[in-house]
Design a protein around this motif. Structure first.
Motif, PDB file in Angstrom:
ATOM      1  N   LYS A  12       0.808  -1.215   0.000  1.00  0.00           N
ATOM      2  CA  LYS A  12       0.000   0.000   0.000  1.00  0.00           C
ATOM      3  C   LYS A  12       0.844   1.270   0.000  1.00  0.00           C
ATOM      4  O   LYS A  12       0.324   2.352  -0.239  1.00  0.00           O
ATOM      5  CB  LYS A  12      -0.967   0.001   1.182  1.00  0.00           C
ATOM      6  N   GLU A  15       0.675   3.292  -3.145  1.00  0.00           N
ATOM      7  CA  GLU A  15      -0.637   3.876  -3.450  1.00  0.00           C
ATOM      8  C   GLU A  15      -1.271   3.193  -4.668  1.00  0.00           C
ATOM      9  O   GLU A  15      -1.461   3.811  -5.719  1.00  0.00           O
ATOM     10  CB  GLU A  15      -0.516   5.383  -3.700  1.00  0.00           C
ATOM     11  N   LYS A  17      -4.335   2.195  -5.356  1.00  0.00           N
ATOM     12  CA  LYS A  17      -5.620   2.703  -5.841  1.00  0.00           C
ATOM     13  C   LYS A  17      -5.425   3.928  -6.722  1.00  0.00           C
ATOM     14  O   LYS A  17      -6.066   4.064  -7.761  1.00  0.00           O
ATOM     15  CB  LYS A  17      -6.547   3.024  -4.663  1.00  0.00           C
ATOM     16  N   THR A  18      -4.524   4.816  -6.325  1.00  0.00           N
ATOM     17  CA  THR A  18      -4.266   6.022  -7.108  1.00  0.00           C
ATOM     18  C   THR A  18      -3.613   5.670  -8.445  1.00  0.00           C
ATOM     19  O   THR A  18      -4.015   6.184  -9.497  1.00  0.00           O
ATOM     20  CB  THR A  18      -3.357   6.979  -6.320  1.00  0.00           C
ATOM     21  N   LEU A  19      -2.611   4.802  -8.406  1.00  0.00           N
ATOM     22  CA  LEU A  19      -1.946   4.419  -9.649  1.00  0.00           C
ATOM     23  C   LEU A  19      -2.875   3.623 -10.558  1.00  0.00           C
ATOM     24  O   LEU A  19      -2.784   3.718 -11.786  1.00  0.00           O
ATOM     25  CB  LEU A  19      -0.677   3.626  -9.347  1.00  0.00           C
ATOM     26  N   ALA A  21      -6.124   4.158 -10.762  1.00  0.00           N
ATOM     27  CA  ALA A  21      -6.984   5.166 -11.381  1.00  0.00           C
ATOM     28  C   ALA A  21      -6.245   5.902 -12.503  1.00  0.00           C
ATOM     29  O   ALA A  21      -6.831   6.185 -13.556  1.00  0.00           O
ATOM     30  CB  ALA A  21      -7.466   6.158 -10.325  1.00  0.00           C
ATOM     31  N   VAL A  22      -4.962   6.171 -12.296  1.00  0.00           N
ATOM     32  CA  VAL A  22      -4.167   6.818 -13.350  1.00  0.00           C
ATOM     33  C   VAL A  22      -4.060   5.895 -14.568  1.00  0.00           C
ATOM     34  O   VAL A  22      -4.165   6.350 -15.712  1.00  0.00           O
ATOM     35  CB  VAL A  22      -2.770   7.206 -12.809  1.00  0.00           C
ATOM     36  N   GLU A  23      -3.880   4.596 -14.327  1.00  0.00           N
ATOM     37  CA  GLU A  23      -3.820   3.650 -15.446  1.00  0.00           C
ATOM     38  C   GLU A  23      -5.147   3.582 -16.189  1.00  0.00           C
ATOM     39  O   GLU A  23      -5.159   3.482 -17.420  1.00  0.00           O
ATOM     40  CB  GLU A  23      -3.432   2.261 -14.957  1.00  0.00           C
ATOM     41  N   VAL A  66      -6.728  -1.277  -8.684  1.00  0.00           N
ATOM     42  CA  VAL A  66      -7.596  -0.589  -7.711  1.00  0.00           C
ATOM     43  C   VAL A  66      -8.204  -1.601  -6.750  1.00  0.00           C
ATOM     44  O   VAL A  66      -8.252  -1.367  -5.533  1.00  0.00           O
ATOM     45  CB  VAL A  66      -8.696   0.220  -8.438  1.00  0.00           C
ATOM     46  N   GLY A  69      -5.676  -2.711  -4.307  1.00  0.00           N
ATOM     47  CA  GLY A  69      -5.394  -1.671  -3.326  1.00  0.00           C
ATOM     48  C   GLY A  69      -6.411  -1.651  -2.207  1.00  0.00           C
ATOM     49  O   GLY A  69      -6.109  -1.247  -1.084  1.00  0.00           O
ATOM     50  N   ARG A  70      -7.625  -2.072  -2.506  1.00  0.00           N
ATOM     51  CA  ARG A  70      -8.667  -2.110  -1.464  1.00  0.00           C
ATOM     52  C   ARG A  70      -8.519  -3.314  -0.557  1.00  0.00           C
ATOM     53  O   ARG A  70      -8.595  -3.201   0.658  1.00  0.00           O
ATOM     54  CB  ARG A  70     -10.049  -2.132  -2.127  1.00  0.00           C
TER      55      ARG A  70
END
Length: 181
Positions: A12, A15, A17-19, A21-23, A66, A69-70
């Protein structure tokens, strides 16, 4: 199988989830821009089809990242490592294929009106694929780190072992002083 707390913390820390979303955003951008170029120029359609498939793969990889990440598990982290390395390989192929078309030169008068637009789109695609490749390699490296190195921190102590105060189990070790010569 679940991860140890130190493994979760290591995974984690990137990050995910952030990466992810960027993908997803880069994949959507790649699919959209590739379809625009696909409609404009018929002679580079094979390369553009590869970019459309690459964008779809980026979207799927981002969704899996994502989700990992959760709720990270060993299976999801391992799947992310494989998907990220596969995506990085396709990204390298994609921007290699597009780099040979920069600067774009149209063969007829019809294409001369769109040269500037296509050069901008191809430059944006190459830049986004390089960014997606870097993200994929970073996530894969952090996934390997999370699965291998951080598990050492969670090793259990040896059962029925007696602590030795000299090695830090009981606090500061006191030096023994002998009186006399």
């Amino acid at each position: 199988m679940s991860l140890y707390p130190s493994q979760m913390k290591a995974f984690k820390s990137v990050e995910p989830k952030t990466l992810g979303a960027v993908e997803i955003i880069i994949g959507t951008l790649a699919v959209t821009l590739s379809t625009i170029v696909y409609k404009l120029h018929y002679h580079i359609q094979r390369e553009i089809i590869i970019l459309i498939l690459n964008g779809a793969q980026l979207i799927i990889t981002g969704i899996v990242l994502v989700h990992a990440g959760r709720r990270p598990t060993k299976c999801l982290v391992g799947m992310n490592i494989v998907l990220q390395l596969l995506t990085a390989a396709f990204d390298i192929v994609g921007f290699g294929l597009m780099a040979r078309h920069i600067p774009f030169r149209g063969e007829s008068y019809y294409y001369r009106d769109t040269e500037f637009l296509v050069n901008g789109i191809l430059g944006t695609l190459i830049g986004s694929l390089v960014l997606a490749c870097i993200i994929g390699l970073v996530v894969a490296l952090f996934g390997v780190y999370a699965l291998s190195v951080s598990a050492i921190k969670e090793m259990t102590p040896i059962p029925n072992a007696t602590p030795n105060p000299q090695y830090g189990a009981g606090g500061q070790a006191k030096p023994v002083m002998n009186a006399g010569n």
